[in-house]
Write a protein that holds these residues in place. Structure first.
Motif, mmCIF file in Angstrom:
data_model
loop_
_atom_site.group_PDB
_atom_site.id
_atom_site.type_symbol
_atom_site.label_atom_id
_atom_site.label_comp_id
_atom_site.label_asym_id
_atom_site.label_seq_id
_atom_site.Cartn_x
_atom_site.Cartn_y
_atom_site.Cartn_z
ATOM 1 N N PRO A 1 77.058 64.933 65.825
ATOM 2 C CA PRO A 1 76.363 63.838 65.113
ATOM 3 C C PRO A 1 77.016 63.465 63.793
ATOM 4 O O PRO A 1 76.893 62.334 63.340
ATOM 5 C CB PRO A 1 74.949 64.414 64.898
ATOM 6 N N SER A 2 77.715 64.416 63.181
ATOM 7 C CA SER A 2 78.383 64.146 61.907
ATOM 8 C C SER A 2 79.805 63.632 62.096
ATOM 9 O O SER A 2 80.553 63.480 61.124
ATOM 10 C CB SER A 2 78.420 65.423 61.065
ATOM 11 N N GLY A 3 80.199 63.334 63.348
ATOM 12 C CA GLY A 3 81.587 63.009 63.653
ATOM 13 C C GLY A 3 82.133 61.809 62.903
ATOM 14 O O GLY A 3 83.260 61.837 62.398
ATOM 15 N N LEU A 4 81.349 60.739 62.803
ATOM 16 C CA LEU A 4 81.822 59.545 62.104
ATOM 17 C C LEU A 4 82.043 59.810 60.622
ATOM 18 O O LEU A 4 83.037 59.359 60.031
ATOM 19 C CB LEU A 4 80.836 58.393 62.300
ATOM 20 N N ASN A 5 81.133 60.568 60.025
ATOM 21 C CA ASN A 5 81.307 60.914 58.612
ATOM 22 C C ASN A 5 82.497 61.843 58.405
ATOM 23 O O ASN A 5 83.198 61.756 57.388
ATOM 24 C CB ASN A 5 80.036 61.559 58.070
ATOM 25 N N LEU A 6 82.733 62.726 59.376
ATOM 26 C CA LEU A 6 83.898 63.607 59.292
ATOM 27 C C LEU A 6 85.184 62.788 59.397
ATOM 28 O O LEU A 6 86.143 63.021 58.645
ATOM 29 C CB LEU A 6 83.851 64.655 60.401
ATOM 30 N N LEU A 7 85.212 61.833 60.309
ATOM 31 C CA LEU A 7 86.394 60.983 60.460
ATOM 32 C C LEU A 7 86.666 60.216 59.165
ATOM 33 O O LEU A 7 87.823 60.110 58.718
ATOM 34 C CB LEU A 7 86.176 60.018 61.620
ATOM 35 N N ASN A 8 85.619 59.719 58.553
ATOM 36 C CA ASN A 8 85.754 59.019 57.283
ATOM 37 C C ASN A 8 86.266 59.951 56.194
ATOM 38 O O ASN A 8 87.123 59.572 55.377
ATOM 39 C CB ASN A 8 84.407 58.420 56.894
ATOM 40 N N PHE A 9 85.769 61.185 56.203
ATOM 41 C CA PHE A 9 86.207 62.205 55.232
ATOM 42 C C PHE A 9 87.684 62.501 55.400
ATOM 43 O O PHE A 9 88.448 62.549 54.422
ATOM 44 C CB PHE A 9 85.355 63.465 55.427
ATOM 45 N N TYR A 10 88.126 62.691 56.636
ATOM 46 C CA TYR A 10 89.547 62.946 56.904
ATOM 47 C C TYR A 10 90.404 61.769 56.436
ATOM 48 O O TYR A 10 91.456 61.948 55.792
ATOM 49 C CB TYR A 10 89.765 63.177 58.396
ATOM 50 N N ALA A 11 89.972 60.566 56.756
ATOM 51 C CA ALA A 11 90.758 59.379 56.412
ATOM 52 C C ALA A 11 90.895 59.227 54.896
ATOM 53 O O ALA A 11 91.997 58.947 54.382
ATOM 54 C CB ALA A 11 90.104 58.128 57.013
#
Length: 636
Positions: free
Chosen positions: A508-518
């Motif tokens: 569920p946190s995947g989109l926020n994680l992707l944003n964090f990585y970017a």
């Protein structure tokens, strides 16, 4: 006490004595266990048991030690049968496992030496908690290097006493002796003013591949004297260091065994004595430079190091990458109440105190990563404290923030005060994070405290982890321009963990994680390995927090249903509170109804909810079945 058949004969004749160094299991479901993170790095436990492998260095040559860490492997019947002697120690949070191990081993007729901080403080101050264990073990209290040689000497003479103790004060000695009830003990006051001189830890007994980090100790004790802390009572009100050359010898042994990577310094406050800390850090820094900086250090220290940049630089040179700070609270009244001298200042306004603490934390972050401990539930706290804590954690950029409820730990001034005030409810179970109830009557309403505390944890570590990743980015920003040597290298295990962590993108946190990585790659590219590491930690905190929230929700439902059923019985039997014996039939009906309603409530919930509460559901059912009367509060 129980004597293994033939133990005294073997020990006194110099024959081989088989010893098991036994470490209890840490219960799952706590922030401190990191079990949700360990799988990503292919490890079974965070740290080996330093106390046990250190006192192994005190055993005579005819004693053959084997380490059994039940977090790594179970204790087998074969191991029990082949052992002449068990040495058991652990932390308070492992107390349930300790009891189970003591019962199992003693029933097989084996001798157990039970020692360490938990055994010491509970033996001295507990009220009946240990009575069923008292005669099953030999009590080896206080610091092992002072007491275990006494045991070994007696065994060499063909004898053994039920208790050995070397406390730091006369008052402590008197409590231990009077509490014991034993007629034959070896107990006297020990001078705690000198340097500590433990033997080198037996790292050769450790399966290093099973652990995420190794562990050593520079010092013991802390001059702080906080009311909630037991360090001063256990180790004296000062920081005592090892000789620098002894620390370096232990690092050399680790290096020679092939260890490279994380190294946790198991100190209460590494900078508690600045002068001695500098000497040890200089020696460790020299070692690191000679060997190509093989270790990444993590330790615990107080926030006053923000005022000492030279000491911070020495820690970085020694390999310091991270440190844990007891920040506790931005509420000045609570800091004053608990005697947190390192965090006190003239500032009495919480909002201004937040700004002051944020500035000190950012100063430290220019050198190392800051993790922090925060406490809620002081007598001086009110509902505003939850907002203050959240504001401080966010503005300071502390992703790994251990927020817990204040607990009264046996052996602390807080425990003694609350006991004298009649406010203790139960004994401390070692879990001061994400448990929604504390073990004493708080000045804040208990239901409000539980609700607001649970809400704070969900905001910090909720399913989508948005706040967590924002705090990590704030930390990266605060650390711009820090020394290159303070940046962690990437190990092979961490590279593997990065690959395994890809699956976090599908949570569920995947989109926020992707944003964090970017955003990390865009603005802080050198910190991407840290971003992966923090993502793994974040998953751990989210899993534990969400499970805790589901359990809190279930517990609240059970309490609500309990009070409804109690009211129904009360209407049928108005005098039941004073006439328990006449309403057993009603109590049985109530227990059955409560269990039925609880299971019905869970069955209506989503699959993820059911998974998280399954073990807790069974535990609650057992507690309900064991109810013997109608207490005023539901015992959850």
């Amino acid at each position: 006490m129980i004597l293994t058949r033939g133990l005294l004969e073997k020990a006194s004749s110099g024959s081989q004595v088989d010893v098991t160094l036994l470490y209890p299991r840490t219960p799952p479901g706590t922030y401190w266990g990191f079990e949700e993170a360990l799988g990503f790095v292919g490890k079974k436990a965070a740290l080996p048991p330093l106390g046990l492998i250190t006192i192994a260095g005190l055993l005579p040559d005819n004693y053959r030690p084997t380490l059994v860490d039940t977090n790594i492997e179970p204790l087998s019947d074969e191991r029990i049968g082949n052992s002449d002697l068990f040495l058991l120690s652990g932390m308070t949070v492992q107390f349930k496992s300790m009891r189970e191990l003591i019962k199992r081993i003693s029933e097989e007729g084996k001798t157990i030496l039970f020692g360490g901080p938990t055994a010491t403080k509970y033996f001295e101050v507990s009220q009946g908690i240990l009575d069923d264990m008292k005669d099953r073990v030999v009590w080896v209290l206080n610091e092992g290097e002072n007491t275990l040689p006494l045991v070994m000497n007696d065994l060499a003479q063909g004898s053994l006493k039920p208790l050995y103790a070397r406390p730091p004060t006369r008052e402590s000695l008197e409590r231990i002796v009077s509490r014991s009830g034993f007629s034959d003990v070896d107990a006297q006051v020990q001078d705690f003013s000198r340097r500590i001189n433990p033997p080198s830890a037996r790292f050769d007994l450790v399966n290093m591949d099973a652990y995420d980090s190794m562990i050593v100790q520079f010092s013991r004790g802390c001059p702080g004297g906080c009311e909630f802390c037991d360090v001063s009572t256990l180790f004296g009100g000062r920081t005592r260091f090892r000789e620098p050359e002894d620390v370096v010898a232990e690092l050399q042994a680790l290096y020679d065994l092939g260890w490279h990577g994380g190294l946790f310094i198991a100190d209460d406050n590494t900078i508690g004595n600045r002068r001695l800390a500098e000497k040890v850090l200089d020696a460790v820094g020299d070692f690191q430079e000679r060997h190509g900086n093989p270790f990444n250090l993590n330790t615990e220290m107080d926030i006053s190091i923000a005022n000492n940049p030279e000491l911070l630089e020495k820690y970085v040179r020694a390999g310091g990458k991270t440190a844990f700070f007891g920040i506790e609270t931005p509420n000045p009244a609570s800091l004053e109440e608990t005697g947190k001298i390192f965090n006190l200042s003239k500032e009495v306004d919480p909002e201004k105190k937040i700004a002051e603490l944020v500035q000190r934390i950012r100063t430290i972050q220019q050198h190392i990563e800051v993790t922090g401990g925060f406490i809620i539930g002081f007598d001086s706290d009110d509902e505003r404290v939850f907002g203050w804590q959240e504001q401080l954690i966010k503005e300071a950029g502390i992703p790994v923030a251990m927020v817990g409820l204040l607990s009264a730990v046996p052996g602390t001034p807080l425990y003694e005060r609350l006991e004298s005030e009649g406010r203790l409810i139960s004994d401390f179970d070692g879990n001061n994070t994400h448990a929604d109830r504390t073990n004493f009557v708080t000045t804040m309403d208990a239901d409000v405290l539980a609700r607001e505390y649970t809400g704070l944890l969900r905001r910090l570590y909720g399913k989508n982890l948005k706040s967590y990743y924002e705090r990590a980015l704030t930390m990266f920003e605060n650390q711009k321009g820090r020394p290159a040597e303070s940046i962690r290298g990437v190990t092979a295990n961490e590279l593997k963990a990065g690959v395994r962590a890809i699956k976090l993108l599908f949570k569920p946190s995947g989109l926020n994680l992707l944003n964090f990585y970017a955003r990390t790659i865009m603005h802080y590219p050198d910190r991407f390995p840290d971003a992966v590491r923090l993502a793994i930690f974040g998953n751990h905190f989210a899993e534990i927090t969400n499970t805790s929230y589901c359990r809190h929700d279930l517990a609240e439902h059970v309490r609500e249903q309990y009070h409804k059923l109690k009211e129904n019985i009360g209407r049928r039997l108005p005098s039941f509170d004073s006439s328990i014996g006449h309403i057993e039939f009603s109590l049985d009906d109530m227990k059955a109804a409560l269990v039925e309603r609880m299971h019905a409530y869970v069955n209506k919930k989503p699959r993820d909810y059911k998974r998280r509460v399954q073990e807790y559901l069974q535990d609650l059912s057992s507690k309900i079945e064991e109810m013997k009367g109608l207490p005023k509060k539901m015992p959850i």
